[in-house]
Each structure stands twice: as C-alpha cells, then as structure tokens.
Enzyme design. Structure first.
Site, mmCIF file in Angstrom:
data_model
loop_
_atom_site.group_PDB
_atom_site.id
_atom_site.type_symbol
_atom_site.label_atom_id
_atom_site.label_comp_id
_atom_site.label_asym_id
_atom_site.label_seq_id
_atom_site.Cartn_x
_atom_site.Cartn_y
_atom_site.Cartn_z
ATOM 1 N N SER A 144 0.830 -1.200 0.000
ATOM 2 C CA SER A 144 0.000 0.000 0.000
ATOM 3 C C SER A 144 0.866 1.253 0.000
ATOM 4 O O SER A 144 0.650 2.185 -0.790
ATOM 5 C CB SER A 144 -0.918 0.007 1.227
ATOM 6 O OG SER A 144 -1.843 -1.056 1.187
ATOM 7 N N ARG B 149 0.509 8.967 5.098
ATOM 8 C CA ARG B 149 -0.488 8.340 5.961
ATOM 9 C C ARG B 149 -1.887 8.896 5.686
ATOM 10 O O ARG B 149 -2.878 8.172 5.739
ATOM 11 C CB ARG B 149 -0.121 8.567 7.427
ATOM 12 C CG ARG B 149 1.188 7.941 7.841
ATOM 13 C CD ARG B 149 1.059 6.455 8.005
ATOM 14 N NE ARG B 149 2.325 5.833 8.345
ATOM 15 C CZ ARG B 149 2.444 4.625 8.857
ATOM 16 N NH1 ARG B 149 1.369 3.905 9.090
ATOM 17 N NH2 ARG B 149 3.629 4.116 9.103
ATOM 18 N N HIS C 13 -3.178 7.311 2.573
ATOM 19 C CA HIS C 13 -3.590 5.944 2.883
ATOM 20 C C HIS C 13 -4.960 5.932 3.535
ATOM 21 O O HIS C 13 -5.830 5.110 3.187
ATOM 22 C CB HIS C 13 -2.551 5.301 3.797
ATOM 23 C CG HIS C 13 -2.818 3.867 4.111
ATOM 24 N ND1 HIS C 13 -3.235 3.443 5.349
ATOM 25 C CD2 HIS C 13 -2.716 2.752 3.348
ATOM 26 C CE1 HIS C 13 -3.376 2.131 5.348
ATOM 27 N NE2 HIS C 13 -3.070 1.682 4.148
#
Length: 218
Positions: free
Chosen positions: A23, A46, A49
């Site tokens: 990912s 982050r 994500h």
C-alpha cells in the site's frame, strides 16, 4: 438460474505485512511528494492511505516546521485538543510519547446549552473552553470535522489567546470547510499548520496525521 457460487475462493493477498508494505509503495509511487520535507511527507503518505486517494497530497498546504513542532510538543507532554469524539477515538494512545491527554469536550454536560447561550456551535464553544481553561498553550490541535472550530480558534488567537504548538486543520464539508482552511493558511498569525485545501478532510485523515506525527520518523 443464478451464477454458481465461487467455491474455489478468490485470488488476493493474505499477508497483512505484505499488504501494508505494498500500500505504501503504491502511494509513494503515485503521489506527488517531492515538495514535502521528510517528516511532512511521512504524514501526508499516511493521510493518502487513510483517504484511499493519492491526490490528497496535491491539496496539502503546510508550514515547513509543523510536524517538527507537533512532535516536540507531544514529547514535552502537550495535550491533543480534538474537535470531535471521532477524532479523539481514532488517536492511538500507545503511540503517544508521554501518555498525552487527548481532550474532546463535546460530551461534556451543559455544552449544548452553553453553545445556545453564546449563539454558536458546540464545537466552537468547546474551543472557547480550551482557551478559558488554559489548554491551548503549546497544545497540538486536531480539527477534522467542524469549520466553526477552526474559525473560532483563529479568532481567539488573533485576540491574544494562548498559541498552540501546531494546528492540523482538516475539517470536511460544503459550508465553511474550504474557507476555514484558507483562513488558517492566510491568517498571518505565524501558527504552524497543515491543511487539506477545499472541501475534503475529515476524521480519518486528521487521525492519520496525528498518529503519524506521534510516531517516530520512518
């Protein structure tokens, strides 16, 4: 007749660590990250994500020292002031370096009535209480839902209230969200900040930003 069930299973990754690593490889390959300092890049990755969207990186505006300032504040024991219970709940306590307090005043008894008396939202009233109770000085502020909270924070600081160490101002919505973030960026108050310009934002991205800030540099 309906289609037969796929009893043979599906072809998909099953190793959690492998999924995690892949990912972040994809995000770093597809997102435009070159303009970010290393510590801010970690936070932005982050956030991408959490949103499932690498174009979030294109809309991030920030002050270069925001993550440095946020990490230093947390290391010194500063509280994290949250505009919603969703943000507060998502913060991973085990990552906090000093068992930092995570503060959200929305569940507090009497807040709704106080907001009615003051003629504003509960979240803006909670921000006023942060200032009145001496919580703002050196704090890390996490605003992921309420533009009124961000607007009120800016008004209070401009009027002489204590200054937070870092403001992660990422409210989501169609009324005031984009404007409140633009106001933070252009405030001239010298606050350390990170925002996602426009309507996008929300609890998941804000929590991701705080958790990444609280984590050791990758």
């Amino acid at each position: 007749m309906g289609e037969a069930l796929n009893t043979g299973g599906y072809d998909y990754r099953r190793d959690g660590a492998d999924i995690y690593a892949e990912s972040f490889r994809i995000i770093r390959a597809e997102a435009e990250l070159a303009r970010f300092p290393a510590d801010v890049e970690q936070v932005v990755v982050r956030m991408c994500h959490a949103a499932g969207d690498v174009t979030i990186a294109d809309e991030v505006a920030f002050s270069p020292q925001v993550v440095t300032a946020g990490r230093a504040a947390l290391a010194a024991g500063a509280p994290i002031l949250c505009d919603s219970t969703m943000v507060a709940t998502g913060i991973i306590r085990s990552r906090l370096p000093r068992g930092n307090d995570v503060v959200c005043l929305l569940p507090e008894a009497g807040l709704a009535e106080l907001a009615r008396q003051r003629g504003t939202t509960k979240t803006a009233t909670a921000v006023e209480l942060w200032a009145e109770r001496g919580l703002l000085a050196g704090a890390v502020v996490a605003i992921g839902n309420a533009p009124t909270a961000l607007f009120r924070l800016l008004e209070l600081v401009a009027a002489g209230a204590d200054r937070p160490a870092a403001v992660f101002g990422i409210p989501v919505g169609f009324v005031g969200a984009a404007e409140s973030k633009d106001a933070l960026v252009s405030s001239g108050l010298g606050l350390e900040y990170l925002v996602v310009r426009g309507r996008r934002g929300g609890s998941a991205m804000t929590v991701a930003a705080i958790n990444a800030t609280a984590s050791p540099a990758e």
